[in-house]
Structures are given as C-alpha cells and as structure tokens.
Write a protein that holds these residues in place. Sequence first.
Motif, PDB file in Angstrom:
ATOM      1  N   GLY A 116      -5.675  -1.518 -48.101  1.00 18.84           N
ATOM      2  CA  GLY A 116      -5.564  -1.008 -46.747  1.00 18.84           C
ATOM      3  C   GLY A 116      -6.154  -1.966 -45.727  1.00 18.84           C
ATOM      4  N   VAL A 117      -5.501  -2.091 -44.586  1.00 20.11           N
ATOM      5  CA  VAL A 117      -5.962  -2.945 -43.499  1.00 20.11           C
ATOM      6  C   VAL A 117      -6.390  -2.039 -42.345  1.00 20.11           C
ATOM      7  CG1 VAL A 117      -5.350  -4.773 -41.864  1.00 20.11           C
ATOM      8  CG2 VAL A 117      -4.431  -4.816 -44.192  1.00 20.11           C
ATOM      9  N   TYR A 118      -7.637  -2.174 -41.941  1.00 24.25           N
ATOM     10  CA  TYR A 118      -8.185  -1.340 -40.869  1.00 24.25           C
ATOM     11  C   TYR A 118      -8.751  -2.253 -39.782  1.00 24.25           C
ATOM     12  CZ  TYR A 118      -8.000   1.896 -44.801  1.00 24.25           C
ATOM     13  OH  TYR A 118      -7.582   2.637 -45.876  1.00 24.25           O
ATOM     14  N   PRO A 119      -7.924  -2.719 -38.859  1.00 27.32           N
ATOM     15  CA  PRO A 119      -8.395  -3.686 -37.857  1.00 27.32           C
ATOM     16  C   PRO A 119      -9.448  -3.084 -36.924  1.00 27.32           C
ATOM     17  CG  PRO A 119      -5.989  -3.588 -37.934  1.00 27.32           C
ATOM     18  CD  PRO A 119      -6.496  -2.418 -38.703  1.00 27.32           C
ATOM     19  N   ARG A 120     -10.453  -3.873 -36.638  1.00 30.02           N
ATOM     20  CA  ARG A 120     -11.486  -3.466 -35.700  1.00 30.02           C
ATOM     21  C   ARG A 120     -11.005  -3.685 -34.271  1.00 30.02           C
ATOM     22  NH1 ARG A 120     -16.934  -3.187 -36.535  1.00 30.02           N
ATOM     23  NH2 ARG A 120     -16.770  -4.414 -38.459  1.00 30.02           N
ATOM     24  N   ALA A 121     -11.414  -2.815 -33.360  1.00 32.46           N
ATOM     25  CA  ALA A 121     -11.088  -3.005 -31.943  1.00 32.46           C
ATOM     26  C   ALA A 121     -11.794  -4.238 -31.415  1.00 32.46           C
ATOM     27  CB  ALA A 121     -11.495  -1.777 -31.142  1.00 32.46           C
ATOM     28  N   VAL A 122     -11.143  -4.966 -30.541  1.00 34.58           N
ATOM     29  CA  VAL A 122     -11.711  -6.173 -29.972  1.00 34.58           C
ATOM     30  C   VAL A 122     -11.244  -6.299 -28.533  1.00 34.58           C
ATOM     31  CG1 VAL A 122      -9.797  -7.652 -30.706  1.00 34.58           C
ATOM     32  CG2 VAL A 122     -12.048  -8.667 -30.321  1.00 34.58           C
ATOM     33  N   ASP A 123     -12.045  -6.944 -27.711  1.00 36.33           N
ATOM     34  CA  ASP A 123     -11.653  -7.173 -26.327  1.00 36.33           C
ATOM     35  C   ASP A 123     -11.704  -8.673 -26.046  1.00 36.33           C
ATOM     36  OD1 ASP A 123     -10.876  -6.554 -23.721  1.00 36.33           O
ATOM     37  OD2 ASP A 123     -12.950  -6.677 -23.013  1.00 36.33           O
ATOM     38  N   GLY A 124     -10.800  -9.113 -25.200  1.00 33.40           N
ATOM     39  CA  GLY A 124     -10.744 -10.522 -24.860  1.00 33.40           C
ATOM     40  C   GLY A 124      -9.424 -10.841 -24.186  1.00 33.40           C
ATOM     41  N   PHE A 125      -9.223 -12.102 -23.865  1.00 32.52           N
ATOM     42  CA  PHE A 125      -8.022 -12.515 -23.139  1.00 32.52           C
ATOM     43  C   PHE A 125      -6.750 -12.160 -23.905  1.00 32.52           C
ATOM     44  CE2 PHE A 125      -4.690 -15.724 -22.597  1.00 32.52           C
ATOM     45  CZ  PHE A 125      -4.420 -15.574 -21.250  1.00 32.52           C
ATOM     46  N   TYR A 126      -6.708 -12.495 -25.191  1.00 31.70           N
ATOM     47  CA  TYR A 126      -5.479 -12.276 -25.954  1.00 31.70           C
ATOM     48  C   TYR A 126      -5.242 -10.794 -26.235  1.00 31.70           C
ATOM     49  CZ  TYR A 126      -5.542 -17.311 -26.426  1.00 31.70           C
ATOM     50  OH  TYR A 126      -5.548 -18.658 -26.141  1.00 31.70           O
TER      51      TYR A 126
END
Length: 476
Positions: free
Chosen positions: A14-24
């Motif tokens: 399972g892939v559980y991406p973490r939230a991230v903030d930034g330009f992209y």
Amino acid sequence: MLAGTTDLYEKRKGVYPRAVDGFYRRLKWAIMAITLTIYWVTPWIRWDRGPYAPDQAVLIDLAHRRFYMFSIEIWPQEFYYVAGLLVMAGIGLFLVTSAVGRAWCGYACPQTVWTDLYQHVERFIDGDRNAQIRLAKAPWSVGKLARRLFKWGVWLAIAFATGGAWIFYFADAPTLQQAFWTGQAAPVAYATVGVLTATTFVLGGFMREQVCIYMCPWPRIQTAMLDEKSLVVTYKDWRGEKRGSVKKAAAHPGEYGDCVDCDQCVAVCPTGIDIRNGPQIGCITCALCIDACDKVMAQVGRSRGLIDYCTEDDAQAERQGAAPRPMMKSLLRPRTIAYFTVWAGIGLAMLFALGSRTRIDVAVQQDRNPIFVRLSDGAIRNAYTVKIRNMEARPRPMAVSVAGIDGATLWTDAMAREEAGATVATTVPADSVARLRVYVAAPAAGPQRADFDFVLRATDKEGGGDRETMSFERPE
C-alpha cells in the motif's frame, strides 16, 4: 506455493502519500482545479449559433455527424481537422517529454488528476499518512467499516459525476440530464456512465500507481524521447551522500552529505518510489519529493535543490563543481524548439484552413444508364445527380448553372421541360445536403464527349460558390 518454486509476482504494498506543501504541490492544485473545471463545466457552456444549430459550445453530435467547438463546426468530410488535433496532441507530448520528462503524467494525466483527488478525499477522512497506515493495519471494527464505507461512497460519487459528465459531450446537456434522471435516456447513456463510474472508482481508488507502472505504455515510450538534455527529477547524490543525521554530520565534519535520510521524499511520493535510487519507471515527475526535500533542507539550514529538476549534462557538470544552471536555459534547445515549431506550424495551418474554407460545395455524379437520350426536338439530354452541401447554420438560396456548353438548358424532376432555363434555383436547409436530379440538354451538333462545369452560386448577400467539372456525352 509448491516447495522449490519461485514466486514471480510481488504482493502490492500500500502507498500512503504524506501531505506536503510547496511550489509544485500548489502547481498540482492549480492544474487539478483547471482540468476538472474544464471537464465538468464545458458541456454546460452555451454558444449561440442561430436557430438552426445546437447552442451547446462543445458537442460531439454523432446522430447528425457533426462536431461543434464554439464557433468551429466540423463535418464528416472534414475529419482531417480532428486528425490534425490528434497529431498536435502527439507532438505536444513529445515536446513536453523531451523538455521536462513525464510532466504530463505528473500533472495533467486523467489518472493522475483523479488519483490525486481521491487521495485528498482519503486524507480528509482517514487522516494523513501515519493515520492511514494505522487504520489499514487495524482489525475490522464498526468504526473502521464506517470510515471505509464513507470514503468509498465519496469516491463513488466522484466516479459517478465523472461518468455522468462524459455523456453530456454527446448530446444537449440539459435535455440529456432530464432524460437521464427520468429513465428516458438511451440505454447506451446508462451503460457509458456505468462503465466510466466503475473504471474511475477502481483505477483511481484502488489501483492508482499500478496503472502508471504496469498498465500505461507511456513510461516505456517516453524513454525513446528522453536524452541527456531532458529535465527530470534528480537526486543529486554527489551532494547528498553519504547520508546521515544532522548530529552525525556535526560530529564528523566532511564525512556526511546533505541528505539526512529522513525518507520524506519517499513518504510524499504518490507511487511509493525512492528517488534516491535513481531514474525509475515509477517516477511520474510530479516533483512532490522536491517540495518535501526543500522543506527539510530549510529546517536544517542547508541550501535547497538536493532533489531538483536537472538534466544529465547539468548533473555531470555539477559533479565537477559547476553551479546549477537555470531551468529555462535547459528548456530552450534545438530539439524542443524544433518540436514547438512543428507543433505551432500545424496549428497555424489548421487555423488558416478553417478561416479560408468554403461553407458550401457541390458534388455531381453522372447517370450512366442511359448515358444520353435524344429528345423529340433533336437535342441530346444527359442526367446528373447534384448534391449541394450547406455547412451554414441557416437555410441558403442557391442557383445551379452550367458553363462550357453552348446552348445548354437545364431543369429538375420537379420542373417540366418547358420550364428549362440557364439556371436552377433551390433553397438548401441549414446544416444539410440537398440532392437534385438535374437534366442538361444541348444541341446534337458537337463533340462526342465535352467537358463542362456545374457552377453553384449562393444568391444571398453573403455569396460564395463552388464548381465541379463533368462530361456531356453525345452519340457518335
């Protein structure tokens, strides 16, 4: 599995991406909002084409074999415009891939957009990465079942809206919507919505990165279009290795690189890869790992760009101590300029063709049985089927005449021979083809086979016309 055998397939992790903030990440938000708005709103935009044509801005009218896009109307015989758009789309993909790798996959691909939307819904309901992992490992309970059913319900609603929006491109949206909810729509409409709902729900909700890695052919194709000057997401190992924490780096100056081995680049990746292992088929060039790494570098007081867009040539130069080159300088090179020139040239040629095309035309076919008939006054008569196409959204008066035969007269099935004259008048309905049976009579004296022109002329103030060369046959 039998003893002594090898399992060739690894179970999905399972892939559980973490939230991230930034330009992209913000760029992905913007592109998601734009693409989803275009998809869901476009069928509802109205466009006035007059009383004889549909007022939906974008419509693929299969029943009447028309394609409408705002002020552009494409007829079946003009399908080369659609082919031109497909060629432009292909060259556009080549251009994007040669310039910035799989940026299409990372930002605008429908699978990416809907998967990203589903992941945000999942994050809102189940929590961020760690909460999702804990919930996935937890035994089934009433609370877990409730969360799963709620999440799947939202996914299903999005999938249904996706399939429902698609059918509105093929019929008048308000009319079809009313017919759909009252059970009066065509069976194909319900079947289409069902299939697209199911595929969106499964591909965006459960298969996700598997579509990008295993099902999509584009990752394999793109390798032929990448070269050492293409911008791709790159981990700068010459700067990051050897990996170690801030404390280790402080205790052993010069021994450790900038990478603190925090695994944030892995945690935010929507396909679950580790970009530090080099280029991989699972990398969709979404650049979220850049945002995550830049944030960590800022926290530990090191310069950004440990993971960044970089070409292979620039990577080699940086290994030898050169300064990072601005991204725009990597985009402007002969290959990308050539792709853009071809792409723009096709677009301009299509715009010129659209602007200069005629909106009426004539097609003529000579009757072959009999080829000619001798009339009672000695004149020779040939018969022709004349098709007049009016591609305007209004009826137009037309006149058909002949040029190149001395003394010729013409009439139609709806006229008596005595009414024959130099022209035949008719009115062609909007967006339609009128068929006329035209008889042409000429003196018997003359060559056995003579070429002449059928001349079509619009008699309204807009004018315009067309002509087609045919043959007039006489006995030997």
